[in-house]
Scaffold this motif. Sequence first.
Motif, mmCIF file in Angstrom:
data_model
loop_
_atom_site.group_PDB
_atom_site.id
_atom_site.type_symbol
_atom_site.label_atom_id
_atom_site.label_comp_id
_atom_site.label_asym_id
_atom_site.label_seq_id
_atom_site.Cartn_x
_atom_site.Cartn_y
_atom_site.Cartn_z
ATOM 1 N N LEU A 182 1.042 -1.486 0.301
ATOM 2 C CA LEU A 182 -0.185 0.376 0.134
ATOM 3 C C LEU A 182 0.687 1.260 -0.371
ATOM 4 O O LEU A 182 1.371 2.414 -0.640
ATOM 5 C CB LEU A 182 -1.304 0.173 1.107
ATOM 6 C CG LEU A 182 -1.485 1.084 1.147
ATOM 7 C CD1 LEU A 182 -2.928 1.094 0.369
ATOM 8 C CD2 LEU A 182 -2.052 1.213 2.512
ATOM 9 N N ILE A 183 1.909 1.554 1.392
ATOM 10 C CA ILE A 183 2.215 2.370 1.590
ATOM 11 C C ILE A 183 3.479 2.228 -0.202
ATOM 12 O O ILE A 183 3.775 4.092 -1.217
ATOM 13 C CB ILE A 183 3.725 2.623 2.379
ATOM 14 C CG1 ILE A 183 2.729 2.703 3.609
ATOM 15 C CG2 ILE A 183 4.489 3.884 2.348
ATOM 16 C CD1 ILE A 183 1.317 3.524 4.099
ATOM 17 N N PRO A 184 4.073 1.711 -0.768
ATOM 18 C CA PRO A 184 5.106 1.768 -1.936
ATOM 19 C C PRO A 184 4.454 2.182 -3.215
ATOM 20 O O PRO A 184 4.500 3.238 -4.080
ATOM 21 C CB PRO A 184 5.305 0.080 -2.159
ATOM 22 C CG PRO A 184 5.919 0.024 -0.843
ATOM 23 C CD PRO A 184 4.921 -0.086 -0.673
ATOM 24 N N VAL A 185 2.866 1.672 -3.181
ATOM 25 C CA VAL A 185 1.958 2.281 -4.244
ATOM 26 C C VAL A 185 1.331 3.427 -4.331
ATOM 27 O O VAL A 185 1.361 4.304 -5.149
ATOM 28 C CB VAL A 185 0.509 1.229 -4.512
ATOM 29 C CG1 VAL A 185 -0.376 1.456 -5.511
ATOM 30 C CG2 VAL A 185 1.373 -0.250 -5.515
ATOM 31 N N LEU A 186 1.445 3.559 -3.674
ATOM 32 C CA LEU A 186 0.868 5.180 -3.046
ATOM 33 C C LEU A 186 2.028 6.182 -3.524
ATOM 34 O O LEU A 186 1.104 7.440 -3.607
ATOM 35 C CB LEU A 186 0.391 5.374 -1.378
ATOM 36 C CG LEU A 186 -1.307 5.579 -0.993
ATOM 37 C CD1 LEU A 186 -1.182 5.146 0.185
ATOM 38 C CD2 LEU A 186 -1.941 6.449 -2.019
ATOM 39 N N LEU A 187 3.143 5.727 -2.928
ATOM 40 C CA LEU A 187 4.229 6.942 -3.143
ATOM 41 C C LEU A 187 4.975 6.782 -4.674
ATOM 42 O O LEU A 187 5.117 8.288 -5.017
ATOM 43 C CB LEU A 187 5.383 6.224 -2.619
ATOM 44 C CG LEU A 187 5.331 6.465 -0.716
ATOM 45 C CD1 LEU A 187 6.445 5.720 0.215
ATOM 46 C CD2 LEU A 187 5.279 7.983 -0.825
ATOM 47 N N ILE A 188 4.613 5.687 -5.576
ATOM 48 C CA ILE A 188 4.438 5.851 -6.720
ATOM 49 C C ILE A 188 3.558 6.712 -7.497
ATOM 50 O O ILE A 188 3.715 7.617 -7.865
ATOM 51 C CB ILE A 188 4.296 4.760 -7.602
ATOM 52 C CG1 ILE A 188 5.751 3.692 -6.951
ATOM 53 C CG2 ILE A 188 3.941 4.373 -8.980
ATOM 54 C CD1 ILE A 188 5.559 2.181 -7.337
ATOM 55 N N ALA A 189 2.002 6.843 -6.636
ATOM 56 C CA ALA A 189 0.984 7.293 -7.519
ATOM 57 C C ALA A 189 1.090 9.055 -6.974
ATOM 58 O O ALA A 189 1.050 9.265 -7.914
ATOM 59 C CB ALA A 189 -0.062 6.740 -7.010
ATOM 60 N N ILE A 190 1.431 9.309 -5.905
ATOM 61 C CA ILE A 190 1.875 10.692 -6.010
ATOM 62 C C ILE A 190 2.747 11.439 -6.163
ATOM 63 O O ILE A 190 2.702 12.110 -6.921
ATOM 64 C CB ILE A 190 1.984 10.637 -4.180
ATOM 65 C CG1 ILE A 190 0.646 10.296 -3.039
ATOM 66 C CG2 ILE A 190 2.421 12.166 -3.629
ATOM 67 C CD1 ILE A 190 0.337 9.809 -1.914
ATOM 68 N N SER A 191 4.088 10.291 -6.527
ATOM 69 C CA SER A 191 5.573 11.181 -6.475
ATOM 70 C C SER A 191 4.975 11.697 -8.007
ATOM 71 O O SER A 191 5.734 12.434 -8.774
ATOM 72 C CB SER A 191 6.311 10.493 -6.465
ATOM 73 O OG SER A 191 6.062 9.603 -6.362
ATOM 74 N N GLY A 192 4.748 10.575 -9.024
ATOM 75 C CA GLY A 192 4.206 10.125 -10.745
ATOM 76 C C GLY A 192 3.159 11.276 -10.349
ATOM 77 O O GLY A 192 3.251 12.465 -11.515
ATOM 78 N N THR A 193 2.341 11.530 -9.663
ATOM 79 C CA THR A 193 1.701 13.094 -10.232
ATOM 80 C C THR A 193 1.928 14.217 -9.835
ATOM 81 O O THR A 193 1.702 15.069 -10.604
ATOM 82 C CB THR A 193 0.587 13.070 -8.770
ATOM 83 O OG1 THR A 193 -1.139 11.692 -9.167
ATOM 84 C CG2 THR A 193 -0.921 13.989 -9.590
#
Length: 730
Positions: A182-193
């Motif tokens: 959950l945390i890695p995927v959220l960080l990927i999504a937030i940083s990508g955005t």
Amino acid sequence: MTLSIWRYAHLALALISSLFIVMASVTGVILAVDAAQENTLPFKTAGFDEVTLSQSIPVLKQKFPEITEINVDHNGFVTLKGFDDEGNEIDAYVNPKTAQILGKPIEKSSFIQWITAFHRSLFLKETGRWIIGVVSFLLIFIALSGMALVIQRQRSVAKFFKKVVKEYFAQYYHVITGRIMLIPVLLIAISGTYLSMVHLHLLPEFKVNHQVEAISNTNAEGSAVNSELFKSVKLGDVKKIEFPFAEDPEEHYAIKLEERELVVDQFSGQVLSEVRYPSTVILEDLSLDLHTGRGNLVWAVVLAIASLNILFFVYSGFAITLKRRSTKIKNKHGLNDAEIILLVGSENGNTLRFANAVHQQLLAKGQASYLLQLNQYQVFPKAKHLLIFTSTYGLGDAPSNGDKFLSLLEKYPQQQKVDFSVLGFGSHAYPDFCKFAIEVDDKLASQSWANRLLQLHTVDDKSAIQFVDWIKNWNDATEIDLATTPALYAKKPRGLRKMMVLDKSEVTDQEHTFLLTLQVPTGLRFTSGDLLAIYPSDDAKERLYSIAKINGNIQLVVKLHPNGLGSTYLNDLKIGQTFKARLVNNTSFHFPKSKRVALIANGTGIAPFLGMISQNTKHAEMKLYAGFRNETSLIKKHLEFLAHHLKQQKLNDFQIAFSREQNQCYVMDLIKKDASGLADLLKQGGVIMICGSLQMQQDVEKVLDEICLENNGVNLAEYKAKGQLLTDCY
């Protein structure tokens, strides 16, 4: 209602973005692996980040008298550009402590450059950046809605990482890996955005603009290297240093640090201009680190795993959706003509499968049956029976297709008396086992028009056997004869493996039982007492046979019955022929860890015991009591087998009863004869195992109960409760 909103939002967002998520994830895995590989290159100097500028620059200048710039990248590699004392141009990784050249900067391969460009914009320029940005933004909400669904499933945030009930592969690992990643995927999504917003110029742009004023009385004899600034700034804080072109008061050092840029006088070390980066620039740098894993081997590996996991989410998410929609409802009669109404509340489609099996049988028997979802409840003009099949979700809540049922029940009372029966489906792994079914049953009981035909019945972990218990009761109450074979209600067979016939004894006019030996695929784990499931009619109806494991092969004893579908199928197999079957792990009938065991069998029930005797390498005390009609050629082989293992001390004793010849007795007679020994075995914690016909089991248990009462002063039920009586009868 809340559950439905989260589920539909989660599914809708995944559907909209799935293709682009797959492309971004595949390229993300490649780039993360490249970042991890880059970090392993031998160009980083140990402890370089603690070296100050005043310590490093003099060493570098001694070997490279003319330096134009020094760069420190995200991996900690120090790159120097300039000229050596022979006038040769230098562009190389260096050791900032010794000035040793470590290697030439490596340009990214054309493949990695291609992947990077595709990952950023799909080769669609600004349009592609918009797509990637939107997909990254949607991924944030997919992750958050998934988290909400897990919290709902686990019943609270505190139980987020508690045990998950395994219903099937896709569901189980979708939840398990989702929690972990959950945390890695959220960080990927937030940083990508955030990075997409930067590249699309949606954030305020920042340009460094230094205002440098001329300094009078400059000490041309001094050097900034000896200043307090250069003594305090460490290479680990530096991104880039631009050196003055000449010893001219108007030429300065330009130093780019993590959070600011400085212009420094080359003689005095005085800061002539300082510009601090705004938070947008700092966040851009942080987002780039988090999104790419640059400079951190561990994080790069985590990102690669997370990207792979996103691909798995796409697969498992669609697998879950398809499973929920896999059971099609087909109604033959009109709703206004239906006399038996089946209402289903199902979250993953499992409950619907049970209801549909009943519905199809009712239609086949000419009953006016109608199947629909709980939320489709209304007035049924001709209804005589109302059958409720419902699961429970989350905190004892209704499944998503049944969350309106209780209110609809109040809104639409039936106009005639209707018999009802409620079946609850769930898992005892959850404390709120079948809570919604209990609420439905209570609510129906309070309706003036509703008559409870049967008490609430619950089914744990999709047990076909428990479901059949309800079928039998309903058959008795309605005189409608529905099938009571558990296999009919079990889910369709999966995990079929190819088996090959190694040996098979012949069936004759005198010998109706045959011995079948099968070779199993390498790596398939099983043991004596497990079950072989075959599907002779090419449907989901399975026939189960208790097996022995002997010399790594399966061995089973089968009696050929006239018109017997399963036994005929197995008897028709030829040596060398292959067929597909599956092994069922029958843990309740595995050989116990007890030091004393008594085996009781009749007919083909001896099969698993032959394997257990063969596997008794620890030489537990073992006795066998077996009953047959006649001493046939196959029985003689059994006796030879038993005598052989008696000599090997894998078997302590065996007694055989022949009902139609020789001693003309039954298994029960052998047991009565050894009553004190069996009573002592149970008293000392030993185990009795029974395999064979159901009638034999009932007779044996009756005799054992009498023996226990007479010798030990307790009934057999007490030993049963302790797991000292194991049965597998048919």
